[in-house]
Design a protein around this motif. Structure first.
Motif, PDB file in Angstrom:
ATOM      1  N   GLU A 208      10.400   3.537   6.571  1.00 16.63           N
ATOM      2  CA  GLU A 208      11.468   3.990   5.997  1.00 16.63           C
ATOM      3  C   GLU A 208      12.317   5.104   6.788  1.00 16.63           C
ATOM      4  N   GLU A 209      11.763   5.863   7.504  1.00 14.43           N
ATOM      5  CA  GLU A 209      12.702   6.914   8.334  1.00 14.43           C
ATOM      6  C   GLU A 209      12.906   6.526   9.870  1.00 14.43           C
ATOM      7  N   PHE A 210      11.780   6.074  10.354  1.00 11.37           N
ATOM      8  CA  PHE A 210      12.023   5.856  12.022  1.00 11.37           C
ATOM      9  C   PHE A 210      12.753   4.670  12.285  1.00 11.37           C
ATOM     10  N   TYR A 211      12.398   3.537  11.562  1.00 11.69           N
ATOM     11  CA  TYR A 211      13.042   2.287  11.859  1.00 11.69           C
ATOM     12  C   TYR A 211      14.470   2.384  11.691  1.00 11.69           C
ATOM     13  N   PRO A 212      15.075   2.555  10.456  1.00 10.90           N
ATOM     14  CA  PRO A 212      16.551   2.602  10.338  1.00 10.90           C
ATOM     15  C   PRO A 212      17.410   3.540  11.531  1.00 10.90           C
ATOM     16  N   LEU A 213      16.650   4.780  11.747  1.00  7.57           N
ATOM     17  CA  LEU A 213      17.197   5.713  12.822  1.00  7.57           C
ATOM     18  C   LEU A 213      17.389   5.059  14.248  1.00  7.57           C
ATOM     19  N   LEU A 214      16.375   4.243  14.501  1.00  5.72           N
ATOM     20  CA  LEU A 214      16.587   3.688  15.882  1.00  5.72           C
ATOM     21  C   LEU A 214      17.458   2.346  15.804  1.00  5.72           C
ATOM     22  N   LYS A 215      17.572   1.758  14.569  1.00  4.16           N
ATOM     23  CA  LYS A 215      18.327   0.817  14.514  1.00  4.16           C
ATOM     24  C   LYS A 215      19.729   1.150  14.780  1.00  4.16           C
ATOM     25  N   LYS A 216      20.333   2.418  14.111  1.00  2.00           N
ATOM     26  CA  LYS A 216      21.358   3.067  14.273  1.00  2.00           C
ATOM     27  C   LYS A 216      21.680   3.295  15.735  1.00  2.00           C
ATOM     28  N   VAL A 217      20.682   3.922  16.316  1.00  7.50           N
ATOM     29  CA  VAL A 217      20.751   4.290  17.622  1.00  7.50           C
ATOM     30  C   VAL A 217      21.078   3.302  18.581  1.00  7.50           C
ATOM     31  N   LEU A 218      20.387   2.079  18.241  1.00  7.41           N
ATOM     32  CA  LEU A 218      20.908   0.741  19.249  1.00  7.41           C
ATOM     33  C   LEU A 218      22.416   0.436  18.916  1.00  7.41           C
ATOM     34  N   ALA A 219      22.691   0.501  17.799  1.00  9.75           N
ATOM     35  CA  ALA A 219      24.105   0.064  17.282  1.00  9.75           C
ATOM     36  C   ALA A 219      25.017   0.854  18.140  1.00  9.75           C
ATOM     37  N   LEU A 220      24.691   2.291  18.108  1.00  8.70           N
ATOM     38  CA  LEU A 220      25.798   3.346  18.750  1.00  8.70           C
ATOM     39  C   LEU A 220      25.625   2.962  20.069  1.00  8.70           C
ATOM     40  N   LYS A 221      24.444   2.661  20.839  1.00 10.42           N
ATOM     41  CA  LYS A 221      24.453   2.316  22.161  1.00 10.42           C
ATOM     42  C   LYS A 221      25.197   1.039  22.460  1.00 10.42           C
ATOM     43  N   ILE A 257      17.725   8.830  23.940  1.00 13.09           N
ATOM     44  CA  ILE A 257      17.600  10.192  23.254  1.00 13.09           C
ATOM     45  C   ILE A 257      19.277  10.650  23.080  1.00 13.09           C
ATOM     46  N   PRO A 258      20.224  10.420  24.000  1.00 15.59           N
ATOM     47  CA  PRO A 258      21.482  10.955  23.574  1.00 15.59           C
ATOM     48  C   PRO A 258      22.142  10.324  22.326  1.00 15.59           C
ATOM     49  N   TYR A 259      21.776   8.961  21.870  1.00 13.91           N
ATOM     50  CA  TYR A 259      22.153   8.791  20.886  1.00 13.91           C
ATOM     51  C   TYR A 259      21.702   8.848  19.617  1.00 13.91           C
ATOM     52  N   PHE A 260      20.118   9.434  19.598  1.00 10.67           N
ATOM     53  CA  PHE A 260      19.852   9.872  18.446  1.00 10.67           C
ATOM     54  C   PHE A 260      20.392  11.399  17.930  1.00 10.67           C
ATOM     55  N   PHE A 261      21.048  12.180  18.989  1.00  6.90           N
ATOM     56  CA  PHE A 261      21.427  13.272  18.455  1.00  6.90           C
ATOM     57  C   PHE A 261      23.230  13.142  18.254  1.00  6.90           C
ATOM     58  N   MET A 262      23.481  12.003  18.257  1.00  3.25           N
ATOM     59  CA  MET A 262      24.785  11.397  17.853  1.00  3.25           C
ATOM     60  C   MET A 262      24.876  11.249  16.274  1.00  3.25           C
ATOM     61  N   LEU A 263      23.505  11.029  16.028  1.00 10.32           N
ATOM     62  CA  LEU A 263      23.383  10.629  14.443  1.00 10.32           C
ATOM     63  C   LEU A 263      23.843  11.459  13.344  1.00 10.32           C
ATOM     64  N   GLU A 264      24.325  11.148  12.367  1.00 11.56           N
ATOM     65  CA  GLU A 264      24.512  12.092  11.464  1.00 11.56           C
ATOM     66  C   GLU A 264      23.585  12.319  10.313  1.00 11.56           C
ATOM     67  N   GLU A 265      22.397  11.805  10.453  1.00 12.03           N
ATOM     68  CA  GLU A 265      21.419  11.856   9.539  1.00 12.03           C
ATOM     69  C   GLU A 265      20.781  13.362   9.540  1.00 12.03           C
ATOM     70  N   ASP A 266      19.893  13.560   8.623  1.00 10.42           N
ATOM     71  CA  ASP A 266      19.131  14.999   8.572  1.00 10.42           C
ATOM     72  C   ASP A 266      18.134  15.415   9.662  1.00 10.42           C
ATOM     73  N   ARG A 267      18.675  16.366  10.384  1.00  7.95           N
ATOM     74  CA  ARG A 267      18.330  16.824  11.774  1.00  7.95           C
ATOM     75  C   ARG A 267      16.721  16.929  11.953  1.00  7.95           C
ATOM     76  N   ALA A 268      16.144  17.029  10.739  1.00 10.38           N
ATOM     77  CA  ALA A 268      14.597  17.277  10.795  1.00 10.38           C
ATOM     78  C   ALA A 268      14.162  15.876  11.019  1.00 10.38           C
ATOM     79  N   ALA A 269      14.733  14.783  10.226  1.00  5.62           N
ATOM     80  CA  ALA A 269      14.142  13.554  10.246  1.00  5.62           C
ATOM     81  C   ALA A 269      14.301  12.954  11.843  1.00  5.62           C
TER      82      ALA A 269
END
Length: 476
Positions: A208-221, A257-269
């Protein structure tokens, strides 16, 4: 004085061939002995020896085996995306659960695998308790199938249920895909059969939280993560990418890691996701495995080949598949216990027989085959650095080629041994070496140690007999 007299009067030089008992007796007599390890081909089985003699000079086999390893070596696995298993894994549906190793029924499953199946049904909310899960299974509603028959792999119990997120690895050379779940980390985890509330909560967080973030990271990359390149680098940094993945996980972390910090999602998540990868040295195992799987699948149906393209175990049986015999044929025998180091408080009786699909790494020529370049691994599985180097060198006697993509610095950058040949295993009596973790035989207790193990020789005997039967029918 003739030559024979001179020989008789000189100091005797003793060479012992084969039998270890003779060697030990001579040592007790304080005699200097040169020992030559020798076993009769195929364990002295006359029928198998005749088969090996017949096949030895068959150019079709040599050509086919070379083709298999060239396909494997040219494979280029890249992490391109993530998805839920039901959306991408061929043959997956709401009532299917995939497992490690060759086919097995619920009744024959070992403790860790049964526990992991129960946990998967709790995670899927198909059952609200252990009792309800078992009732559902015994109703016949749930279907079980090996991960390996669905372009997937899973460590230890290897359970994949429909709504678990999976990494999607694409072989950029051959166009096929392979899949693997997200590594949960250490401690109480589903892959060792644990299914308490903490395990289910973690699995749901991954979905519910990790997978959507990594999916978005891969899309950004955009261009994916080159897993083949990371394995190559990690082997030079002391990993063998089965039981030691510290360097590989660090390299993967650096890629994303660089792409995680490009995400606009909640910083804590985002921070939780980053911490999850950073704190899990085994994260990369669930990337190296499907990369190896994609390579082996691409090479899995070459006529006449005697190269192994699958090694997998379910905690009860060990199974292999051979390229020239197609994807649907398994050769199985009882899985062995692992020899190695036990964690404090555990004994050999606590350990379950060998389990998991992670032997796909050895099938590809890393893992135990690359131990010689991973000196730190001996602290985990036992033995010495010289033992690890010797194991890597010995694997060249049963393989078809060397994989220069994964060169081993301590062997003067020689490529790792690749292409396990059924005929060479039987001719030499040498079995593939595997380094692996030990699971407790009771579901949920977890890992109790680590060590070395090999496939049963019977798997290879069955494979050769079936190969000859098929050959005979083809020649009719």
């Amino acid at each position: 004085m003739n030559e024979i007299s001179r020989l008789l009067q000189g100091e005797a030089k003793i060479i012992n061939v084969g039998a270890q008992s003779f060697l030990e007796d001579l040592k007790l007599q304080e005699r200097s002995v040169l020992h030559v390890e020798w076993r009769p081909p195929a364990g002295g089985d006359v029928e198998l020896v005749s088969f090996l003699d017949e096949l030895e000079n068959d150019e079709r086999i040599a050509t086919a085996n070379q083709k298999v390893v060239e396909i494997m070596k040219s494979s280029h696995g890249v992490l391109v995306d993530m998805a839920l298993a039901i959306d991408v894994i061929p043959g997956m549906d709401e009532n299917t659960i995939l497992h490690a190793g060759p086919p097995i029924t619920w009744e024959r499953m070992c403790g860790p695998m049964k526990g992991a199946v129960i946990g998967a049904l709790l995670f899927e909310e198909r059952a609200s308790s252990e009792e309800a899960a078992i009732k559902l299974i015994e109703s016949g509603t749930i279907k079980f199938s090996p991960c390996n028959e669905h372009n997937a792999v899973g460590p230890m119990a290897g359970i994949i249920s429909p709504h678990m997120p999976v990494h999607i690895i694409k072989d950029m050379t051959h166009g096929n895909y392979a899949y693997c779940t997200v590594n949960e980390g250490l401690g109480k985890v589903l892959r060792y059969g644990a299914y308490d509330e903490s395990v289910i909560t973690r699995l749901k967080w991954i979905r519910e939280e990790f997978y959507p973030l990594l999916k978005k990271v891969l899309a950004l990359k955009g261009d994916g993560v080159d897993i083949k390149s990371l394995i190559s680098q990690a082997v030079h940094m002391g990993d063998e990418c089965h039981n030691r993945n510290k360097a590989a996980t660090s390299l993967f972390f650096r890629e994303v890691i660089p792409y995680f910090f490009m995400l606009e999602e909640d910083r804590a998540a985002v921070q939780r996701a980053v911490d999850f990868i950073r704190g899990n040295d085994h994260y990369f195992l669930n990337l190296s495995m499907p990369a190896c799987k994609a390579a082996c699948d691409a090479a899995s149906n070459v006529d006449h080949a005697t190269v192994v393209t699958t090694m997998a175990r379910n905690g009860v049986d060990f199974g292999i598949r051979v390229s020239g015999m197609g994807k649907d044929t398994w050769f199985t025998a009882p899985a062995d216990k692992i020899r190695g180091l036990l964690f404090p408080g555990f004994t050999e009786e606590d350990a379950n027989p060998d389990i998991g699909d992670s032997t796909i790494t050895e099938t590809m020529g890393i893992g135990g085959f690359a131990m010689g370049g991973s000196p730190a691994i001996v602290q985990f599985v036992g033995g010495t650095v010289s033992d690890a180097i010797a194991y890597s060198e010995k694997m060249f006697t049963i393989t078809t080629s060397e994989n220069t993509n994964y060169s081993i610095p301590t062997l003067d950058f020689r490529g790792s041994a690749i292409g396990i040949d059924v005929m060479k295993v039987l001719a030499t009596g040498t079995l593939p070496i595997i380094n692996t973790g030990m699971a407790h035989k009771v579901a949920g207790v977890g890992q109790v140690g680590a060590g070395l193990v090999s496939p049963p020789m019977e798997c290879f005997r069955k494979a050769l007999r079936a190969y000859m039967e098929r050959r005979g029918k083809a020649n009719e």
